[in-house]
Design a protein around this motif. Sequence first.
Motif, PDB file in Angstrom:
ATOM      1  N   UNK A  16       0.828  -1.204   0.000  1.00 39.22           N
ATOM      2  CA  UNK A  16       0.000   0.000   0.000  1.00 39.22           C
ATOM      3  C   UNK A  16       0.864   1.256   0.000  1.00 39.22           C
ATOM      4  N   UNK A  17       1.941   1.248   0.780  1.00 42.47           N
ATOM      5  CA  UNK A  17       2.847   2.401   0.812  1.00 42.47           C
ATOM      6  C   UNK A  17       3.451   2.642  -0.566  1.00 42.47           C
ATOM      7  N   UNK A  18       3.829   1.586  -1.256  1.00 37.15           N
ATOM      8  CA  UNK A  18       4.411   1.738  -2.594  1.00 37.15           C
ATOM      9  C   UNK A  18       3.363   2.222  -3.591  1.00 37.15           C
ATOM     10  N   UNK A  19       2.156   1.702  -3.492  1.00 33.95           N
ATOM     11  CA  UNK A  19       1.093   2.120  -4.410  1.00 33.95           C
ATOM     12  C   UNK A  19       0.762   3.592  -4.224  1.00 33.95           C
ATOM     13  N   UNK A  20       0.872   4.088  -3.012  1.00 32.74           N
ATOM     14  CA  UNK A  20       0.585   5.489  -2.732  1.00 32.74           C
ATOM     15  C   UNK A  20       1.822   6.363  -2.883  1.00 32.74           C
ATOM     16  N   UNK A  21       2.912   5.750  -3.375  1.00 28.62           N
ATOM     17  CA  UNK A  21       4.175   6.449  -3.649  1.00 28.62           C
ATOM     18  C   UNK A  21       4.713   7.167  -2.417  1.00 28.62           C
ATOM     19  N   UNK A  22       4.540   6.551  -1.268  1.00 28.60           N
ATOM     20  CA  UNK A  22       5.119   7.105  -0.044  1.00 28.60           C
ATOM     21  C   UNK A  22       6.583   6.703   0.049  1.00 28.60           C
ATOM     22  N   UNK A  23       7.379   7.469   0.763  1.00 33.61           N
ATOM     23  CA  UNK A  23       8.797   7.095   0.921  1.00 33.61           C
ATOM     24  C   UNK A  23       8.938   5.735   1.596  1.00 33.61           C
ATOM     25  N   UNK A  24      10.029   5.081   1.323  1.00 31.49           N
ATOM     26  CA  UNK A  24      10.261   3.740   1.861  1.00 31.49           C
ATOM     27  C   UNK A  24      10.745   3.807   3.304  1.00 31.49           C
ATOM     28  N   UNK A  25       9.897   4.285   4.191  1.00 28.97           N
ATOM     29  CA  UNK A  25      10.238   4.287   5.613  1.00 28.97           C
ATOM     30  C   UNK A  25       9.499   3.122   6.258  1.00 28.97           C
ATOM     31  N   UNK A  26      10.235   2.075   6.536  1.00 27.86           N
ATOM     32  CA  UNK A  26       9.672   0.839   7.061  1.00 27.86           C
ATOM     33  C   UNK A  26       9.273   1.038   8.525  1.00 27.86           C
ATOM     34  N   UNK A  52       7.793  -5.262  -4.192  1.00 32.56           N
ATOM     35  CA  UNK A  52       6.950  -5.933  -5.189  1.00 32.56           C
ATOM     36  C   UNK A  52       6.276  -4.904  -6.091  1.00 32.56           C
ATOM     37  N   UNK A  53       5.814  -3.826  -5.515  1.00 30.09           N
ATOM     38  CA  UNK A  53       5.131  -2.790  -6.288  1.00 30.09           C
ATOM     39  C   UNK A  53       6.134  -1.877  -6.991  1.00 30.09           C
TER      40      UNK A  53
END
Length: 63
Positions: A16-26, A52-53
Amino acid sequence: MTRTADVLAAYDAGRLAAEQRRPASNPYRTAEGATRAPARSLAIAWRAGFRRITAALPVDYAT
């Protein structure tokens, strides 16, 4: 919630974070790194979902 459900939820959160183009902050990774196995497995699942996204996103070479 079972361990499997936690891991699947972390994977879905990463996607979901990748789909919403949010930064990769785990959110599952601690400042000093995930040292315990349960925390580490959640961090790995989130990162796998995120990658994956983002692997399928087009690369912008214009920048």
